[in-house]
Scaffold this motif. Structure first.
Motif, PDB file in Angstrom:
ATOM      1  N   THR A  32       0.867  -1.280  -0.032  1.00 22.43           N
ATOM      2  CA  THR A  32       0.159  -0.180   0.050  1.00 22.43           C
ATOM      3  C   THR A  32       0.719   1.303   0.069  1.00 22.43           C
ATOM      4  OG1 THR A  32      -1.721  -1.265   1.107  1.00 22.43           O
ATOM      5  CG2 THR A  32      -1.901   1.119   1.268  1.00 22.43           C
ATOM      6  N   VAL A  33       1.904   1.347   0.950  1.00 21.63           N
ATOM      7  CA  VAL A  33       2.832   2.348   0.795  1.00 21.63           C
ATOM      8  C   VAL A  33       3.430   2.640  -0.597  1.00 21.63           C
ATOM      9  CG1 VAL A  33       4.918   3.189   2.016  1.00 21.63           C
ATOM     10  CG2 VAL A  33       3.051   2.372   3.201  1.00 21.63           C
ATOM     11  N   LEU A  37       3.379   5.993  -3.031  1.00 21.01           N
ATOM     12  CA  LEU A  37       4.550   6.661  -3.358  1.00 21.01           C
ATOM     13  C   LEU A  37       4.407   6.631  -4.988  1.00 21.01           C
ATOM     14  CD1 LEU A  37       7.465   4.769  -1.073  1.00 21.01           C
ATOM     15  CD2 LEU A  37       6.606   7.174  -1.245  1.00 21.01           C
ATOM     16  N   GLU A  38       4.049   5.541  -5.578  1.00 27.58           N
ATOM     17  CA  GLU A  38       4.155   5.468  -7.096  1.00 27.58           C
ATOM     18  C   GLU A  38       3.046   6.611  -7.638  1.00 27.58           C
ATOM     19  OE1 GLU A  38       3.877   1.468  -8.671  1.00 27.58           O
ATOM     20  OE2 GLU A  38       5.796   1.304  -7.960  1.00 27.58           O
ATOM     21  N   GLN A  39       2.005   6.628  -6.783  1.00 25.89           N
ATOM     22  CA  GLN A  39       0.823   7.566  -7.367  1.00 25.89           C
ATOM     23  C   GLN A  39       0.976   9.210  -6.795  1.00 25.89           C
ATOM     24  OE1 GLN A  39      -3.119   6.162  -7.142  1.00 25.89           O
ATOM     25  NE2 GLN A  39      -2.353   4.179  -7.647  1.00 25.89           N
ATOM     26  N   GLY A  40       2.272   9.286  -6.013  1.00 25.39           N
ATOM     27  CA  GLY A  40       2.359  10.540  -5.655  1.00 25.39           C
ATOM     28  C   GLY A  40       1.556  11.129  -4.479  1.00 25.39           C
ATOM     29  N   LEU A  41       0.675  10.174  -3.831  1.00 27.26           N
ATOM     30  CA  LEU A  41      -0.156  10.468  -2.724  1.00 27.26           C
ATOM     31  C   LEU A  41       0.357  10.362  -1.342  1.00 27.26           C
ATOM     32  CD1 LEU A  41      -3.154   8.358  -4.224  1.00 27.26           C
ATOM     33  CD2 LEU A  41      -2.742  10.745  -4.542  1.00 27.26           C
ATOM     34  N   ASN A  45      -1.183  11.870   2.209  1.00 27.72           N
ATOM     35  CA  ASN A  45      -1.934  11.125   3.332  1.00 27.72           C
ATOM     36  C   ASN A  45      -0.911  10.999   4.734  1.00 27.72           C
ATOM     37  OD1 ASN A  45      -3.756   8.831   3.591  1.00 27.72           O
ATOM     38  ND2 ASN A  45      -1.847   7.599   4.111  1.00 27.72           N
ATOM     39  N   LEU A  46       0.344  11.286   4.477  1.00 32.67           N
ATOM     40  CA  LEU A  46       1.208  11.456   5.667  1.00 32.67           C
ATOM     41  C   LEU A  46       0.614  12.461   6.483  1.00 32.67           C
ATOM     42  CD1 LEU A  46       3.634  10.146   7.162  1.00 32.67           C
ATOM     43  CD2 LEU A  46       5.034  11.729   6.100  1.00 32.67           C
ATOM     44  N   ALA A  47       0.387  13.563   5.859  1.00 37.32           N
ATOM     45  CA  ALA A  47       0.009  14.732   6.673  1.00 37.32           C
ATOM     46  C   ALA A  47      -1.486  14.204   7.398  1.00 37.32           C
ATOM     47  CB  ALA A  47      -0.126  15.988   5.861  1.00 37.32           C
TER      48      ALA A  47
END
Length: 146
Positions: A32-33, A37-41, A45-47
């Motif tokens: 999932t992570v 990362l690959e989709q630039g999200l 999401n981290l925020a």
């Protein structure tokens, strides 16, 4: 994905063991992570997750200050847990009282901490559940230990 159906007492013992020993992420979480990362999200999401966890951490700190002001507790900058300590207490013995009151923690001794240390999780529960859990924790601990 799977599940078990156990008698209540056995389910409680297995859940306690799993909670005390689970420390490794699963492959699904790692995948999932990677997708984030690959989709630039990932950053957005981290925020969002930091905000959610920060609110829960702050709620637990406030509840502990209100209901257990004598408990020595840390204020982490991140993570999923608070660490508390009741000097001179045996967290293993306190855990039994707390489980009877419907609240639990992991004794810090499971992580080489002192006998009276407690790992209090805030990441999985709602803000309302934090208030309820801390109230139960305070009611279950003998006044002489805090």
């Amino acid at each position: 994905v799977g599940w078990f159906v156990f008698p209540d007492e056995l389910a409680r013992r297995i859940e306690a063991t799993a909670t005390a020993t689970y420390i490794t992420p699963v492959q699904l979480g790692q995948a999932t992570v990677n997708e984030f990362l690959e989709q630039g999200l990932f950053d957005a999401n981290l925020a969002r997750v930091r905000s959610l966890l920060g609110a829960r951490r702050d709620k637990m700190l406030a509840a502990l200050e209100r209901d257990l002001p004598e408990l020595a507790v840390n204020r982490p900058d991140g993570g999923y847990f608070l660490w508390g300590e009741i000097e001179g207490a045996d967290a293993g013995e306190l855990l039994v009282r707390c489980e009877e009151a419907g609240v639990t923690f992991v004794p810090g001794t499971d992580f080489a901490g002192p006998a009276g240390s407690l790992r209090l999780a805030f990441s999985f529960v709602s803000l309302d559940e934090i208030d309820e859990g801390v109230a139960r924790l305070a009611a279950a601990l003998p006044a002489s230990t805090v």
